[in-house]
Design a protein around this motif. Sequence first.
Motif, PDB file in Angstrom:
ATOM      1  N   HIS A 169       0.866  -1.180   0.000  1.00 35.52           N
ATOM      2  CA  HIS A 169       0.000   0.000   0.000  1.00 35.52           C
ATOM      3  C   HIS A 169       0.900   1.226   0.000  1.00 35.52           C
ATOM      4  CE1 HIS A 169      -3.740  -2.179   0.590  1.00 35.52           C
ATOM      5  NE2 HIS A 169      -3.020  -3.004   1.339  1.00 35.52           N
ATOM      6  N   MET A 170       0.469   2.260  -0.688  1.00 36.00           N
ATOM      7  CA  MET A 170       1.297   3.442  -0.867  1.00 36.00           C
ATOM      8  C   MET A 170       0.628   4.673  -0.251  1.00 36.00           C
ATOM      9  SD  MET A 170       3.643   1.890  -2.614  1.00 36.00           S
ATOM     10  CE  MET A 170       4.693   3.151  -3.336  1.00 36.00           C
ATOM     11  N   ALA A 171       1.456   5.582   0.247  1.00 34.88           N
ATOM     12  CA  ALA A 171       1.000   6.891   0.719  1.00 34.88           C
ATOM     13  C   ALA A 171       1.578   7.924  -0.229  1.00 34.88           C
ATOM     14  CB  ALA A 171       1.484   7.148   2.136  1.00 34.88           C
ATOM     15  N   LEU A 172       0.742   8.847  -0.681  1.00 34.90           N
ATOM     16  CA  LEU A 172       1.190   9.859  -1.627  1.00 34.90           C
ATOM     17  C   LEU A 172       1.834  11.039  -0.907  1.00 34.90           C
ATOM     18  CD1 LEU A 172      -1.764   9.935  -4.175  1.00 34.90           C
ATOM     19  CD2 LEU A 172       0.346   8.602  -4.240  1.00 34.90           C
ATOM     20  N   ILE A 173       2.914  11.522  -1.506  1.00 35.81           N
ATOM     21  CA  ILE A 173       3.663  12.669  -0.998  1.00 35.81           C
ATOM     22  C   ILE A 173       3.828  13.633  -2.173  1.00 35.81           C
ATOM     23  CG2 ILE A 173       5.835  13.443   0.019  1.00 35.81           C
ATOM     24  CD1 ILE A 173       4.347  11.438   1.789  1.00 35.81           C
ATOM     25  N   HIS A 174       3.451  14.892  -1.978  1.00 34.09           N
ATOM     26  CA  HIS A 174       3.605  15.867  -3.063  1.00 34.09           C
ATOM     27  C   HIS A 174       5.077  15.963  -3.448  1.00 34.09           C
ATOM     28  CE1 HIS A 174       3.384  19.589  -5.359  1.00 34.09           C
ATOM     29  NE2 HIS A 174       2.114  19.263  -5.528  1.00 34.09           N
ATOM     30  N   PHE A 218       8.999   6.484  -4.279  1.00 38.98           N
ATOM     31  CA  PHE A 218       8.887   5.940  -5.625  1.00 38.98           C
ATOM     32  C   PHE A 218       8.148   6.959  -6.476  1.00 38.98           C
ATOM     33  CE2 PHE A 218       9.324   2.120  -3.098  1.00 38.98           C
ATOM     34  CZ  PHE A 218      10.056   1.272  -3.907  1.00 38.98           C
ATOM     35  N   PRO A 219       8.536   7.148  -7.738  1.00 37.68           N
ATOM     36  CA  PRO A 219       7.757   8.013  -8.621  1.00 37.68           C
ATOM     37  C   PRO A 219       6.341   7.452  -8.739  1.00 37.68           C
ATOM     38  CG  PRO A 219       9.818   7.364  -9.650  1.00 37.68           C
ATOM     39  CD  PRO A 219       9.671   6.533  -8.424  1.00 37.68           C
ATOM     40  N   TRP A 220       5.354   8.334  -8.771  1.00 31.76           N
ATOM     41  CA  TRP A 220       3.976   7.874  -8.864  1.00 31.76           C
ATOM     42  C   TRP A 220       3.257   8.589  -9.999  1.00 31.76           C
ATOM     43  CZ3 TRP A 220       2.383   3.536  -6.865  1.00 31.76           C
ATOM     44  CH2 TRP A 220       1.020   3.244  -6.821  1.00 31.76           C
ATOM     45  N   THR A 221       3.131   9.887  -9.906  1.00 29.26           N
ATOM     46  CA  THR A 221       2.549  10.703 -10.978  1.00 29.26           C
ATOM     47  C   THR A 221       3.427  11.940 -11.125  1.00 29.26           C
ATOM     48  OG1 THR A 221       1.147  12.040  -9.505  1.00 29.26           O
ATOM     49  CG2 THR A 221       0.202   9.961 -10.339  1.00 29.26           C
ATOM     50  N   PHE A 225      -3.143   2.814  -9.461  1.00 24.06           N
ATOM     51  CA  PHE A 225      -3.317   4.210  -9.077  1.00 24.06           C
ATOM     52  C   PHE A 225      -4.618   4.438  -8.312  1.00 24.06           C
ATOM     53  CE2 PHE A 225      -0.331   4.392 -12.608  1.00 24.06           C
ATOM     54  CZ  PHE A 225       0.649   5.227 -12.085  1.00 24.06           C
ATOM     55  N   ASP A 226      -5.648   3.667  -8.587  1.00 21.72           N
ATOM     56  CA  ASP A 226      -6.935   3.842  -7.895  1.00 21.72           C
ATOM     57  C   ASP A 226      -6.870   3.373  -6.448  1.00 21.72           C
ATOM     58  OD1 ASP A 226      -8.160   4.898 -10.189  1.00 21.72           O
ATOM     59  OD2 ASP A 226      -8.711   2.892 -10.895  1.00 21.72           O
ATOM     60  N   ILE A 271      -1.690   0.834  -4.688  1.00 18.93           N
ATOM     61  CA  ILE A 271      -0.938  -0.380  -4.407  1.00 18.93           C
ATOM     62  C   ILE A 271       0.126  -0.563  -5.495  1.00 18.93           C
ATOM     63  CG2 ILE A 271      -1.046  -2.904  -4.247  1.00 18.93           C
ATOM     64  CD1 ILE A 271      -3.896  -2.561  -3.144  1.00 18.93           C
ATOM     65  N   GLN A 272       1.324  -0.896  -5.063  1.00 18.74           N
ATOM     66  CA  GLN A 272       2.420  -1.175  -5.985  1.00 18.74           C
ATOM     67  C   GLN A 272       2.873  -2.614  -5.740  1.00 18.74           C
ATOM     68  OE1 GLN A 272       5.624   1.676  -7.298  1.00 18.74           O
ATOM     69  NE2 GLN A 272       6.655   0.736  -5.576  1.00 18.74           N
ATOM     70  N   THR A 273       2.989  -3.392  -6.817  1.00 15.69           N
ATOM     71  CA  THR A 273       3.397  -4.786  -6.659  1.00 15.69           C
ATOM     72  C   THR A 273       4.819  -4.991  -7.180  1.00 15.69           C
ATOM     73  OG1 THR A 273       2.373  -5.404  -8.765  1.00 15.69           O
ATOM     74  CG2 THR A 273       1.045  -5.693  -6.779  1.00 15.69           C
ATOM     75  N   PHE A 274       5.521  -5.897  -6.508  1.00 15.71           N
ATOM     76  CA  PHE A 274       6.873  -6.278  -6.866  1.00 15.71           C
ATOM     77  C   PHE A 274       6.868  -7.765  -7.208  1.00 15.71           C
ATOM     78  CE2 PHE A 274       7.057  -2.783  -3.923  1.00 15.71           C
ATOM     79  CZ  PHE A 274       8.073  -1.963  -4.386  1.00 15.71           C
ATOM     80  N   VAL A 275       7.557  -8.144  -8.276  1.00 17.02           N
ATOM     81  CA  VAL A 275       7.643  -9.551  -8.671  1.00 17.02           C
ATOM     82  C   VAL A 275       9.100  -9.941  -8.886  1.00 17.02           C
ATOM     83  CG1 VAL A 275       5.360  -9.572  -9.785  1.00 17.02           C
ATOM     84  CG2 VAL A 275       7.406  -9.114 -11.142  1.00 17.02           C
TER      85      VAL A 275
END
Length: 115
Positions: free
Chosen positions: A30-35, A49-52, A82-83, A86-90
Amino acid sequence: MVEVKQSPLHGKGVFATRHIAKGELLVASHMALIHVNENLPEVLATLQFPWTEEYDAICISDAGSFFNHSSQPNAKVDERDFDNLIQTFVAKTDIVKGTEITIYYNDAFEDFVNL
């Protein structure tokens, strides 16, 4: 499947607790957004991590923020939801039990997602 512990590479890292097959899901964080203009302390800024274009993100669950960098990684970011934030790693390769799991990241991290 994975655990966070002290790493010989840097600080803490993510390690395989069993054999992991190429393509296997490692972590769904789960991700938390940071400006992007937020001035975070270095200890947090190194976890971004880059997001938008407007936001970066920090993993707030599982081992997502503890993957160390490698120029020859054995894991990768597979998907960013993005909705649901969540970011997944494989696993990018087969990973032997006890091996540190690494991803590739730098200033151009976006170029390496899904490579």
